[in-house]
Design a protein around this motif. Structure first.
Motif: not given
Length: 149
Positions: A50, A54-56, A59, A77, A115, A117-119, A144-145
């Motif tokens: 990866t 680091p991001l959330d 999906q 981020n 990319r 983060d979803k928040k 996205t994931e």
């Protein structure tokens, strides 16, 4: 009846001198062992591959895109910080830096992955994409994931 007794007797016919036929079966056990070892190696090394901040990521059900050689990745981020690949960059420096990189590589046809983060605030991601669009970058893709459910 005379033929039966001559053919069934053990009197040195071809039957006694026959060799075993060539065995044409593949021994699968070593191949399975090698495949299991490779499976374990890939399972252990995959999380280490990866790249980036680091991001959330959100999906989706969309299929993944083809991978370029070394794609340019912009990450946003939770704090609203923008990263070009893994280096933090200010919004005002984003377009000149991207233009310099794409001219050094191949031109304005470079694909750029965004990319977020979803928040993260939707407006922050749109600000980044708006600057890219205004600068003439047309191949911009959101990352996205894949949704597991």
């Amino acid at each position: 009846m005379g033929m039966n007794s001559a053919g069934s007797g053990g009197g040195g016919g071809r039957r006694g001198r026959r060799r075993a036929g060539v065995m044409a079966e593949i021994n699968v056990t070593p191949m399975v062992d090698v495949m299991l070892v490779l499976l374990i190696i890939f399972m252990v090394s995959a999380p280490m591959l990866t790249v980036g901040v680091p991001l959330d990521l959100p999906q989706t059900q969309a299929k993944s895109l083809e991978q370029d050689k070394n794609p340019l990745t912009l990450s946003v981020n939770l704090k609203g910080q923008v990263f070009l690949n893994e280096t933090e960059i200010g919004l005002e420096d984003l377009v000149p830096k991207l233009k310099a990189i794409t001219e050094a590589r191949s031109g304005m046809d470079e694909r750029i992955f965004v990319r977020g983060d979803k928040k993260v605030d939707y407006g922050t991601v749109m600000k980044v994409m708006g600057r890219l669009s205004a600068a003439g970058f047309r191949r911009v893709a959101l990352v996205t994931e894949v949704d597991q459910g």
